[in-house]
Design an enzyme around this catalytic site. Structure first.
Site, PDB file in Angstrom:
ATOM      1  N   SER A  79       0.792  -1.234   0.000  1.00 18.98           N
ATOM      2  CA  SER A  79       0.000   0.000   0.000  1.00 18.98           C
ATOM      3  C   SER A  79       0.821   1.279   0.000  1.00 18.98           C
ATOM      4  O   SER A  79       0.250   2.370  -0.110  1.00 18.98           O
ATOM      5  CB  SER A  79      -0.967   0.003   1.184  1.00 18.98           C
ATOM      6  OG  SER A  79      -2.062  -0.853   0.930  1.00 18.98           O
ATOM      7  N   LYS A  82       0.098   3.491  -2.923  1.00 25.77           N
ATOM      8  CA  LYS A  82      -1.030   4.427  -2.951  1.00 25.77           C
ATOM      9  C   LYS A  82      -0.565   5.865  -3.161  1.00 25.77           C
ATOM     10  O   LYS A  82      -1.290   6.686  -3.729  1.00 25.77           O
ATOM     11  CB  LYS A  82      -1.847   4.324  -1.661  1.00 25.77           C
ATOM     12  CG  LYS A  82      -2.723   3.082  -1.551  1.00 25.77           C
ATOM     13  CD  LYS A  82      -3.575   3.151  -0.290  1.00 25.77           C
ATOM     14  CE  LYS A  82      -4.575   1.998  -0.216  1.00 25.77           C
ATOM     15  NZ  LYS A  82      -3.941   0.695   0.040  1.00 25.77           N
ATOM     16  N   SER A 126      -5.998   3.231   4.398  1.00 28.66           N
ATOM     17  CA  SER A 126      -5.352   2.282   3.488  1.00 28.66           C
ATOM     18  C   SER A 126      -6.381   1.375   2.818  1.00 28.66           C
ATOM     19  O   SER A 126      -6.200   0.162   2.722  1.00 28.66           O
ATOM     20  CB  SER A 126      -4.300   1.440   4.222  1.00 28.66           C
ATOM     21  OG  SER A 126      -3.353   0.936   3.297  1.00 28.66           O
ATOM     22  N   THR A 217       1.805   3.367   5.307  1.00 29.95           N
ATOM     23  CA  THR A 217       2.124   1.980   5.632  1.00 29.95           C
ATOM     24  C   THR A 217       1.874   1.073   4.435  1.00 29.95           C
ATOM     25  O   THR A 217       1.173   1.428   3.491  1.00 29.95           O
ATOM     26  CB  THR A 217       1.259   1.483   6.796  1.00 29.95           C
ATOM     27  OG1 THR A 217      -0.123   1.665   6.442  1.00 29.95           O
ATOM     28  CG2 THR A 217       1.564   2.229   8.080  1.00 29.95           C
ATOM     29  N   TRP A 219       1.540  -3.496   3.849  1.00 25.13           N
ATOM     30  CA  TRP A 219       1.687  -4.854   4.380  1.00 25.13           C
ATOM     31  C   TRP A 219       1.293  -5.824   3.274  1.00 25.13           C
ATOM     32  O   TRP A 219       0.116  -5.947   2.941  1.00 25.13           O
ATOM     33  CB  TRP A 219       0.816  -5.049   5.614  1.00 25.13           C
ATOM     34  CG  TRP A 219       1.021  -6.357   6.345  1.00 25.13           C
ATOM     35  CD1 TRP A 219       1.636  -7.491   5.886  1.00 25.13           C
ATOM     36  CD2 TRP A 219       0.608  -6.661   7.685  1.00 25.13           C
ATOM     37  NE1 TRP A 219       1.642  -8.473   6.833  1.00 25.13           N
ATOM     38  CE2 TRP A 219       1.013  -7.990   7.961  1.00 25.13           C
ATOM     39  CE3 TRP A 219      -0.079  -5.945   8.667  1.00 25.13           C
ATOM     40  CZ2 TRP A 219       0.747  -8.615   9.176  1.00 25.13           C
ATOM     41  CZ3 TRP A 219      -0.329  -6.573   9.880  1.00 25.13           C
ATOM     42  CH2 TRP A 219       0.081  -7.882  10.132  1.00 25.13           C
ATOM     43  N   ARG A 259       5.016  -1.625  13.065  1.00 25.01           N
ATOM     44  CA  ARG A 259       5.836  -0.793  12.183  1.00 25.01           C
ATOM     45  C   ARG A 259       5.992   0.613  12.753  1.00 25.01           C
ATOM     46  O   ARG A 259       7.100   1.161  12.797  1.00 25.01           O
ATOM     47  CB  ARG A 259       5.211  -0.743  10.782  1.00 25.01           C
ATOM     48  CG  ARG A 259       5.217  -2.081  10.060  1.00 25.01           C
ATOM     49  CD  ARG A 259       4.186  -2.122   8.950  1.00 25.01           C
ATOM     50  NE  ARG A 259       2.827  -1.990   9.492  1.00 25.01           N
ATOM     51  CZ  ARG A 259       1.734  -1.927   8.740  1.00 25.01           C
ATOM     52  NH1 ARG A 259       1.836  -1.964   7.413  1.00 25.01           N
ATOM     53  NH2 ARG A 259       0.542  -1.825   9.298  1.00 25.01           N
TER      54      ARG A 259
END
Length: 273
Positions: A79, A82, A126, A217, A219, A259
């Site tokens: 992500s 983005k 996200s 972030t 993942w 994170r």
């Protein structure tokens, strides 16, 4: 194919702690240094994971963590893409910051995604479905052209426009990510200043004591081993920009907050915040 940024790091960097130069097309080369901070190394060890934190200040890049070779290893961006997806979509007028992306009642991976939202709200949550919709509007040909124009990672998106950043073939190194986000922070990417400003506003995570922290972030859950990201920058009280890219191995049982925890502890350890 011209790349807006590329990097080359010799293996001895991770063994000897020496410095090397890498080339950025149309940019002054950055100096890459292996950071010596046993405390940050220990932070990753304590979480029983392998990871690297890449820090860029001006043209100097420092590497910290317990797996420094990850810094120049390619991973799917998940992500964190983005950021570029939004830049491309806004620049090419496929959406605007005020558009409401409607939820049609379908089941989504997280209940927080099951609502109408703007692009900025979807960035903070996200929300993958919103950015998949944007990618489909952009279309395969334009998306490929733009990713190549920017030179993001290996610039390969394959034939499916709405998942190449989640499972590949697009891959990027943490060093390339920090270079990308540093240029965004300084409004130096080849997009309009307005578009870059709009995307930067979407990325504000925290503001306190004169510091602003921006980031995104990522993942990658559908690959093995799983990969976690937190990429962004700190704007210090004097206006100085310090960019970062945290990359680590993730496991399904890990909390998403790991994170941010590792990043914040490390930034404080380095006196960046």
């Amino acid at each position: 194919m011209n790349k807006y940024f590329t990097c080359y790091v010799v293996a001895s960097l991770f063994l000897s702690g020496c410095t090397v130069q890498h080339n950025l097309i149309n940019e002054t080369p950055s100096q890459i240094v292996q950071g010596h901070n046993q405390v940050i190394h220990q932070y990753f060890d304590e979480k029983n994971t392998s990871g690297v934190l890449v820090i860029q200040t001006d043209k100097k890049i420092n590497l910290y963590g317990n797996a420094l070779s990850r810094a120049n290893t390619e991973y799917v961006p998940a992500s964190t893409f983005k950021m570029l997806n939004a830049l491309i979509g806004l620049e090419n007028q496929k959406t605007d910051i005020n558009e409401i992306f409607k939820w049609k009642g379908e089941k989504r991976s997280f209940t927080a995604w099951e609502k109408d939202m703007t692009l900025g709200e979807a960035m903070k949550l996200s929300a993958v479905p919103v950015y998949q919709e944007l990618a489909r509007r952009i279309g395969l040909d334009l998306m490929q052209k733009e990713v190549k124009r920017i030179g993001f990672g290996n610039a390969e998106i394959g034939q499916q426009v709405d998942n190449f950043w989640l499972v590949g073939p697009l891959k990027v190194t943490p060093i390339q990510e920090v270079e990308f986000v540093s240029q965004l922070a300084h409004t130096q990417l080849p997009f309009s200043e307005k578009v870059q400003a709009n995307v930067k506003n979407m990325l504000l995570l925290e503001e306190s004591n004169g510091y602003k922290i921006f980031g995104k972030t990522g993942w990658a859950m559908d690959i093995k081993p799983q990969v976690g990201w937190l990429t962004g920058w700190v704007e210090q009280p004097d206006g100085k920009i310090v960019a970062f890219a945290l990359n680590m191995e993730m496991r399904s049982e890990m909390p998403a907050s790991i994170r941010n925890e590792l990043l914040m502890k490390s930034l404080k350890q380095l006196n960046i915040i």
